[in-house]
Enzyme design. Structure first.
Site, PDB file in Angstrom:
ATOM      1  N   GLY A  10       1.093  -1.313  -0.207  1.00  0.00           N
ATOM      2  CA  GLY A  10       0.288   0.158   0.217  1.00  0.00           C
ATOM      3  C   GLY A  10       0.979   1.450   0.145  1.00  0.00           C
ATOM      4  O   GLY A  10       1.762   1.250   0.193  1.00  0.00           O
ATOM      5  N   LEU A  12       1.600   3.334   2.046  1.00  0.00           N
ATOM      6  CA  LEU A  12       1.712   4.051   3.220  1.00  0.00           C
ATOM      7  C   LEU A  12       2.806   3.140   3.959  1.00  0.00           C
ATOM      8  O   LEU A  12       4.431   3.316   4.071  1.00  0.00           O
ATOM      9  CB  LEU A  12       1.349   4.262   4.866  1.00  0.00           C
ATOM     10  CG  LEU A  12       1.621   4.926   5.840  1.00  0.00           C
ATOM     11  CD1 LEU A  12       3.059   5.847   5.699  1.00  0.00           C
ATOM     12  CD2 LEU A  12       0.281   4.990   7.193  1.00  0.00           C
ATOM     13  N   ASP A  33      -2.090 -12.355   5.716  1.00  0.00           N
ATOM     14  CA  ASP A  33      -3.392 -11.649   5.199  1.00  0.00           C
ATOM     15  C   ASP A  33      -4.407 -11.178   6.647  1.00  0.00           C
ATOM     16  O   ASP A  33      -4.971 -11.927   7.095  1.00  0.00           O
ATOM     17  CB  ASP A  33      -4.337 -13.166   4.211  1.00  0.00           C
ATOM     18  CG  ASP A  33      -5.773 -12.888   3.688  1.00  0.00           C
ATOM     19  OD1 ASP A  33      -6.210 -11.361   4.288  1.00  0.00           O
ATOM     20  OD2 ASP A  33      -5.765 -13.199   2.990  1.00  0.00           O
ATOM     21  N   ALA A  56      -4.878  -2.339   5.396  1.00  0.00           N
ATOM     22  CA  ALA A  56      -6.425  -1.446   6.094  1.00  0.00           C
ATOM     23  C   ALA A  56      -7.082  -2.189   4.933  1.00  0.00           C
ATOM     24  O   ALA A  56      -7.186  -2.229   3.514  1.00  0.00           O
ATOM     25  CB  ALA A  56      -6.251  -0.771   6.395  1.00  0.00           C
ATOM     26  N   THR A  58      -9.601   0.083   3.075  1.00  0.00           N
ATOM     27  CA  THR A  58      -9.325   1.071   2.742  1.00  0.00           C
ATOM     28  C   THR A  58     -10.709   1.557   1.965  1.00  0.00           C
ATOM     29  O   THR A  58     -10.656   3.106   1.182  1.00  0.00           O
ATOM     30  CB  THR A  58      -8.261   2.148   2.434  1.00  0.00           C
ATOM     31  OG1 THR A  58      -7.933   1.203   1.100  1.00  0.00           O
ATOM     32  CG2 THR A  58      -7.075   2.204   3.410  1.00  0.00           C
ATOM     33  N   THR A  97      -7.284   6.609  11.711  1.00  0.00           N
ATOM     34  CA  THR A  97      -7.842   7.779  10.499  1.00  0.00           C
ATOM     35  C   THR A  97      -8.441   8.991  10.908  1.00  0.00           C
ATOM     36  O   THR A  97      -8.977   8.869  12.103  1.00  0.00           O
ATOM     37  CB  THR A  97      -8.837   7.593   9.778  1.00  0.00           C
ATOM     38  OG1 THR A  97      -9.420   8.549   8.868  1.00  0.00           O
ATOM     39  CG2 THR A  97     -10.025   6.143  10.291  1.00  0.00           C
ATOM     40  N   ASP A  98      -8.353  10.647  10.357  1.00  0.00           N
ATOM     41  CA  ASP A  98      -9.554  11.664  10.868  1.00  0.00           C
ATOM     42  C   ASP A  98     -10.838  11.041  10.960  1.00  0.00           C
ATOM     43  O   ASP A  98     -12.191  11.831  11.625  1.00  0.00           O
ATOM     44  CB  ASP A  98      -9.133  12.679  10.124  1.00  0.00           C
ATOM     45  CG  ASP A  98      -9.288  12.372   8.809  1.00  0.00           C
ATOM     46  OD1 ASP A  98      -8.813  11.450   8.057  1.00  0.00           O
ATOM     47  OD2 ASP A  98      -9.886  12.917   7.986  1.00  0.00           O
ATOM     48  N   TYR A 123     -16.151   2.190   6.894  1.00  0.00           N
ATOM     49  CA  TYR A 123     -14.896   2.247   7.608  1.00  0.00           C
ATOM     50  C   TYR A 123     -15.023   3.049   9.165  1.00  0.00           C
ATOM     51  O   TYR A 123     -14.032   2.596   9.566  1.00  0.00           O
ATOM     52  CB  TYR A 123     -14.337   3.077   6.287  1.00  0.00           C
ATOM     53  CG  TYR A 123     -12.857   3.368   6.046  1.00  0.00           C
ATOM     54  CD1 TYR A 123     -12.132   2.821   5.793  1.00  0.00           C
ATOM     55  CD2 TYR A 123     -12.646   4.351   6.212  1.00  0.00           C
ATOM     56  CE1 TYR A 123     -10.801   2.704   5.842  1.00  0.00           C
ATOM     57  CE2 TYR A 123     -11.116   5.572   6.457  1.00  0.00           C
ATOM     58  CZ  TYR A 123     -10.094   4.108   6.541  1.00  0.00           C
ATOM     59  OH  TYR A 123      -9.047   5.176   6.739  1.00  0.00           O
ATOM     60  N   LYS A 127     -12.701   1.229  11.774  1.00  0.00           N
ATOM     61  CA  LYS A 127     -11.127   2.136  11.664  1.00  0.00           C
ATOM     62  C   LYS A 127     -11.315   1.910  14.405  1.00  0.00           C
ATOM     63  O   LYS A 127     -10.238   1.913  14.228  1.00  0.00           O
ATOM     64  CB  LYS A 127     -11.073   2.873  11.073  1.00  0.00           C
ATOM     65  CG  LYS A 127      -9.920   2.850   9.708  1.00  0.00           C
ATOM     66  CD  LYS A 127      -9.286   1.796   9.584  1.00  0.00           C
ATOM     67  CE  LYS A 127      -7.927   2.442  10.208  1.00  0.00           C
ATOM     68  NZ  LYS A 127      -7.229   1.627   9.283  1.00  0.00           N
TER      69      LYS A 127
HETATM   70  N1  LIG Z   1      -5.776   6.746   2.164  1.00  0.00           N
HETATM   71  C1  LIG Z   1      -5.888   7.904   2.760  1.00  0.00           C
HETATM   72  O1  LIG Z   1      -5.817   8.807   2.805  1.00  0.00           O
HETATM   73  C2  LIG Z   1      -5.873   7.256   4.400  1.00  0.00           C
HETATM   74  C3  LIG Z   1      -6.360   8.683   5.649  1.00  0.00           C
HETATM   75  C4  LIG Z   1      -6.191   8.185   6.781  1.00  0.00           C
HETATM   76  C5  LIG Z   1      -6.212   7.543   7.782  1.00  0.00           C
HETATM   77  N2  LIG Z   1      -5.502   6.328   6.457  1.00  0.00           N
HETATM   78  C6  LIG Z   1      -5.003   5.106   7.096  1.00  0.00           C
HETATM   79  O2  LIG Z   1      -3.840   4.994   6.751  1.00  0.00           O
HETATM   80  C7  LIG Z   1      -3.496   3.787   6.165  1.00  0.00           C
HETATM   81  C8  LIG Z   1      -2.635   3.229   4.900  1.00  0.00           C
HETATM   82  O3  LIG Z   1      -3.505   3.723   4.142  1.00  0.00           O
HETATM   83  P1  LIG Z   1      -2.925   3.726   3.026  1.00  0.00           P
HETATM   84  O4  LIG Z   1      -3.523   4.676   1.904  1.00  0.00           O
HETATM   85  O5  LIG Z   1      -1.421   3.314   2.430  1.00  0.00           O
HETATM   86  O6  LIG Z   1      -3.326   2.694   1.798  1.00  0.00           O
HETATM   87  P2  LIG Z   1      -3.674   1.315   0.417  1.00  0.00           P
HETATM   88  O7  LIG Z   1      -3.375   2.032   0.257  1.00  0.00           O
HETATM   89  O8  LIG Z   1      -5.252   0.803   0.044  1.00  0.00           O
HETATM   90  O9  LIG Z   1      -3.004   0.138   1.283  1.00  0.00           O
HETATM   91  C9  LIG Z   1      -3.774  -0.613   2.499  1.00  0.00           C
HETATM   92  C10 LIG Z   1      -3.372  -1.466   1.476  1.00  0.00           C
HETATM   93  O10 LIG Z   1      -3.518  -2.817   2.822  1.00  0.00           O
HETATM   94  C11 LIG Z   1      -3.538  -4.174   1.854  1.00  0.00           C
HETATM   95  N3  LIG Z   1      -4.613  -5.006   2.628  1.00  0.00           N
HETATM   96  C12 LIG Z   1      -6.076  -4.373   1.887  1.00  0.00           C
HETATM   97  N4  LIG Z   1      -6.426  -5.824   3.080  1.00  0.00           N
HETATM   98  C13 LIG Z   1      -5.399  -6.369   3.400  1.00  0.00           C
HETATM   99  C14 LIG Z   1      -5.494  -8.115   3.662  1.00  0.00           C
HETATM  100  N5  LIG Z   1      -7.506  -8.690   3.742  1.00  0.00           N
HETATM  101  N6  LIG Z   1      -4.421  -8.453   4.500  1.00  0.00           N
HETATM  102  C15 LIG Z   1      -3.534  -7.902   3.849  1.00  0.00           C
HETATM  103  N7  LIG Z   1      -3.702  -6.715   3.592  1.00  0.00           N
HETATM  104  C16 LIG Z   1      -4.596  -5.813   2.985  1.00  0.00           C
HETATM  105  C17 LIG Z   1      -3.725  -3.652   0.747  1.00  0.00           C
HETATM  106  O11 LIG Z   1      -3.245  -4.579  -0.007  1.00  0.00           O
HETATM  107  P3  LIG Z   1      -3.403  -4.993  -1.901  1.00  0.00           P
HETATM  108  O12 LIG Z   1      -1.851  -3.703  -2.072  1.00  0.00           O
HETATM  109  O13 LIG Z   1      -2.642  -5.999  -1.502  1.00  0.00           O
HETATM  110  O14 LIG Z   1      -4.601  -4.224  -1.861  1.00  0.00           O
HETATM  111  C18 LIG Z   1      -3.066  -2.653   0.347  1.00  0.00           C
HETATM  112  O15 LIG Z   1      -1.549  -2.419   0.681  1.00  0.00           O
HETATM  113  C19 LIG Z   1      -3.940   2.431   6.354  1.00  0.00           C
HETATM  114  O16 LIG Z   1      -4.756   2.002   7.767  1.00  0.00           O
HETATM  115  C20 LIG Z   1      -5.820   3.840   6.212  1.00  0.00           C
HETATM  116  O17 LIG Z   1      -7.059   3.202   7.338  1.00  0.00           O
HETATM  117  C21 LIG Z   1      -5.202   6.119   5.264  1.00  0.00           C
END
Ligand SMILES: NC(=O)c1ccc[n+]([C@@H]2O[C@H](COP(=O)([O-])OP(=O)(O)OC[C@H]3O[C@@H](n4cnc5c(N)ncnc54)[C@H](OP(=O)(O)O)[C@@H]3O)[C@@H](O)[C@H]2O)c1
Length: 294
Positions: A10, A12, A33, A56, A58, A97-98, A123, A127
């Site tokens: 992902g 982050l 997983d 997560a 997401t 998350t916010d 979601y 979270k």
């Molecule tokens: N994106 C935002 O704007 C945002 C804002 C606030 C907080 N956050 C939090 O920040 C964190 C990182 O977010 P991000 O933006 O990096 O998200 P992201 O790019 O969507 O990455 C999430 C990762 O989680 C993996 N995932 C999903 N289901 C899974 C499972 N069953 N087992 C293992 N891995 C799994 C996905 O795997 P695949 O690559 O295989 O799909 C993906 O690599 C999360 O906790 C999110 O809630 C994000």
């Protein structure tokens, strides 16, 4: 230190692994997983010194239809990670998350860690449940962040608002953008650096005095419309933008109207500075131009 990072594919997780270098145990979905308790249990064999859960579910709108899968990944699995970290006596960093705040319109005061959460939608609710379960690990950091965006990495494109705007900027001459949700777009390398500082650079943290909940975003705030306008200004893309409301956009899941996070608690630790969100846009666009990461 060996630090296990889940969600390593992902935006982050990928950046955390990149910044950790040889200290990282990179666990993508195939390696850990979160939908599968046996797969999570296999983490023990790595004997990590810390675990950062950057995985997560997401997809905020799709979660309204996939409630059980979303809860399994964002909450139940975090409880299992917390149990494992407690057994290993190692810290767990849970990224949140916010959206745990309802953020009714009219608010203009950033949310502190002490403000009560009031998540709305599947979601956000799952979270928040994940935060409560992570807190059962004696050594836990819960890091709430917001509006993450990372530049493409070699062989990878991440889904985020900046990437979407840059694509639409080449396809359309007019966009309608939501102008009644205010938050802080945050550049992933800045957030990753701050998260790792909690683990690496605060010895008092490792002695167990400072675990807990922290807000980590870039500084400042804007609406999605203002964010888009800044991306196009910096990228020198000419496009007509129209302000619309959340109701006009009509997403499936509710979003807070105001979810700016107060950074004072993190800043008091004296860790790496969190730049203004516009600097995050500049750094992102610079990576896109130069084809580099971070
Ligand atoms: N994106 C935002 O704007 C945002 C804002 C606030 C907080 N956050 C939090 O920040 C964190 C990182 O977010 P991000 O933006 O990096 O998200 P992201 O790019 O969507 O990455 C999430 C990762 O989680 C993996 N995932 C999903 N289901 C899974 C499972 N069953 N087992 C293992 N891995 C799994 C996905 O795997 P695949 O690559 O295989 O799909 C993906 O690599 C999360 O906790 C999110 O809630 C994000």
């Amino acid at each position: 230190m060996k630090i296990a990072v889940t969600g390593a594919a992902g935006q982050l997780g990928y950046e955390l692994v990149r910044q950790l270098g040889a200290a990282a145990i990179a666990l993508d979905r195939a390696a850990c997983d979160l939908a599968d308790p046996a797969s999570i249990r296999r983490l023990v064999a790595w004997r990590p010194d810390a675990v950062i859960n950057a995985a997560a579910y997401t997809q905020v709108d799709k979660a309204e239809q996939e409630r059980e899968l979303c809860r399994r990944i964002n909450a139940t699995a975090v409880g299992e990670l917390a149990e494992i970290c407690a057994e290993l006596d190692c810290p767990l960093v849970q990224v949140s998350t916010d959206y745990v705040f309802a953020g009714q319109s009219g608010r203009s005061v950033p949310f502190a860690e002490t403000d009560p959460a009031a998540p709305r939608g599947v979601y956000a609710t799952t979270k928040y449940e994940g935060e409560l379960l992570a807190a059962q690990c004696p050594k836990h950091w819960i890091v709430r962040t917001c509006g993450l965006h990372a530049a493409p990495a070699p062989g990878r494109r991440f889904t985020n608002f900046v990437a979407t705007m840059l694509r639409l900027g080449t396809e359309r001459d007019h966009l309608r953008i939501v102008d009644d949700q205010r938050c802080t777009p945050s550049y992933v390398p800045h957030v990753a650096r701050a998260i790792l500082s909690l683990l690496r650079e605060s010895p008092q943290q490792l002695r167990g005095t400072g675990y807990g909940l922290y807000h980590v975003t870039n500084r400042g705030d804007c609406t999605w419309y203002e964010f888009a306008a800044e991306i196009f200004r910096q990228a020198q893309i000419k496009i007509e933008l129209t302000r619309i409301t959340t109701a006009e956009f009509g997403a499936a899941a509710p979003r807070p109207s105001y979810s700016v996070l107060d950074l004072a608690k993190y800043q008091a630790l004296g860790g790496p500075e969190l730049p203004d969100w516009r600097e995050g846009v500049r750094a992102h666009l610079e990576c896109v131009r130069s084809g580099t990461t971070g």
